[in-house]
Design a protein around this motif. Sequence first.
Motif, mmCIF file in Angstrom:
data_model
loop_
_atom_site.group_PDB
_atom_site.id
_atom_site.type_symbol
_atom_site.label_atom_id
_atom_site.label_comp_id
_atom_site.label_asym_id
_atom_site.label_seq_id
_atom_site.Cartn_x
_atom_site.Cartn_y
_atom_site.Cartn_z
ATOM 1 N N LYS A 1 0.827 -1.212 0.000
ATOM 2 C CA LYS A 1 0.000 0.000 0.000
ATOM 3 C C LYS A 1 0.865 1.267 0.000
ATOM 4 O O LYS A 1 0.539 2.254 -0.671
ATOM 5 C CB LYS A 1 -0.928 -0.002 1.211
ATOM 6 C CG LYS A 1 -2.043 -1.031 1.129
ATOM 7 C CD LYS A 1 -2.936 -0.977 2.362
ATOM 8 C CE LYS A 1 -4.101 -1.952 2.241
ATOM 9 N NZ LYS A 1 -4.975 -1.925 3.447
ATOM 10 N N LYS A 2 1.958 1.204 0.733
ATOM 11 C CA LYS A 2 2.864 2.354 0.810
ATOM 12 C C LYS A 2 3.475 2.662 -0.554
ATOM 13 O O LYS A 2 3.533 3.817 -0.998
ATOM 14 C CB LYS A 2 3.964 2.076 1.836
ATOM 15 C CG LYS A 2 4.906 3.248 2.058
ATOM 16 C CD LYS A 2 5.932 2.926 3.143
ATOM 17 C CE LYS A 2 6.870 4.098 3.382
ATOM 18 N NZ LYS A 2 7.880 3.784 4.443
ATOM 19 N N LYS B 1 0.949 4.087 -2.946
ATOM 20 C CA LYS B 1 0.669 5.497 -2.636
ATOM 21 C C LYS B 1 1.694 6.405 -3.304
ATOM 22 O O LYS B 1 1.350 7.461 -3.852
ATOM 23 C CB LYS B 1 0.679 5.713 -1.121
ATOM 24 C CG LYS B 1 0.251 7.114 -0.712
ATOM 25 C CD LYS B 1 0.173 7.245 0.799
ATOM 26 C CE LYS B 1 -0.281 8.646 1.189
ATOM 27 N NZ LYS B 1 -0.367 8.809 2.674
ATOM 28 N N SER C 1 0.865 6.496 -6.989
ATOM 29 C CA SER C 1 -0.333 7.310 -7.216
ATOM 30 C C SER C 1 -0.033 8.799 -7.112
ATOM 31 O O SER C 1 -0.591 9.617 -7.852
ATOM 32 C CB SER C 1 -1.432 6.924 -6.218
ATOM 33 O OG SER C 1 -1.850 5.592 -6.418
ATOM 34 N N GLU C 2 0.846 9.151 -6.195
ATOM 35 C CA GLU C 2 1.224 10.560 -6.037
ATOM 36 C C GLU C 2 1.940 11.073 -7.286
ATOM 37 O O GLU C 2 1.696 12.180 -7.751
ATOM 38 C CB GLU C 2 2.117 10.741 -4.801
ATOM 39 C CG GLU C 2 1.378 10.637 -3.478
ATOM 40 C CD GLU C 2 0.299 11.689 -3.322
ATOM 41 O OE1 GLU C 2 0.569 12.865 -3.658
ATOM 42 O OE2 GLU C 2 -0.804 11.340 -2.893
ATOM 43 N N MET D 1 -4.528 3.541 -11.584
ATOM 44 C CA MET D 1 -3.574 4.048 -10.598
ATOM 45 C C MET D 1 -2.514 4.948 -11.211
ATOM 46 O O MET D 1 -2.037 5.880 -10.570
ATOM 47 C CB MET D 1 -2.880 2.883 -9.888
ATOM 48 C CG MET D 1 -3.732 2.136 -8.907
ATOM 49 S SD MET D 1 -2.806 0.717 -8.240
ATOM 50 C CE MET D 1 -4.036 0.022 -7.122
#
Length: 320
Positions: A180-181, A184, A187-188, A226
Amino acid sequence: MKKFFGLILVMLLTVGMMVGCGTTNEGKEKRQTDHAKHQGFPLTIKDATGKKVMIEEKPKKIVTLIPSNTEVVFALGLGDKVIGVSDNDNYPEETKDIEKVGGMEMNTELIVSLKPDLVLAHASSAHNWEEGLQQLKDAGIDVIVVNDAQSFSEVYESIDLIGKATGEQAKAKDIIAGMKKKLKVISEKAKSVKESERKTVLVEVSPSPDIYTPGKNTFMNEMLTMVSADNAAADLDGWAKMDEESMIAANPDVIITTYGYYIKDRVSEVTGRKGWQDVTAVKDAQVFDVHSDLVTRSGPRLIEGVEELAKSIYPKVFDN
């Protein structure tokens, strides 16, 4: 008289030793039981079929029947417990030396002979192997059917389920948190893609003439979203067959293939098709291959697959 007292003394010592040994054995058994409980065993797990499976203690010998399960087990640090894998397993490298227990059909007799504590099956094939899996259960082997994940949330469920069954739930949660990290971060980066620069992508998981592509309700569709890309086959559902006419009409900006491991010149396979010369991806030389295992196996390496897709589609954004 002395002999009598000597005999009594010997008897007392013998009884003491027996009691002591009994106490020692009882203590050992109690410690083993306490250790098992400390690890969360025995426990009852509801698998993907909805059936409850009681696992008495942490498995020491594991057989996995699909590569994604194997990759999860190794990621949990239990590679040394794996004694059997499918014919299709190729990662990690250690799997080449592990007993192969079948591909489309599992070798039930071989699996039973290996005497595993746990067999990890998969919902995608469990209905075809119902009789064989029952034979394993009848042989006293714990069988867990892992869900057929079609989204990242379901992939996390798969990892968590395998973590519970193997006594490594904490490690499973760490793996999920790590995934998940990383997602993220990806995605950023994807937020920097302007709407005017957003690309339409066609993914081919098999070559012509029977071209299959991931539509909606697949984790590959989720991957494209994503990284701020649009799936050219988003109107299709699941892993669907798509005709070339529809593909040409979709006019994708990028074409991703996932069959380069068995077709040598996969780019020419696409660009050489009749009538494809005006497709934007072909004209702009935007045809790339990503290894199938990274984007189709529902395990921890899916993150690598997302990264490879992102770099292929938006190299300026992600290739740094």
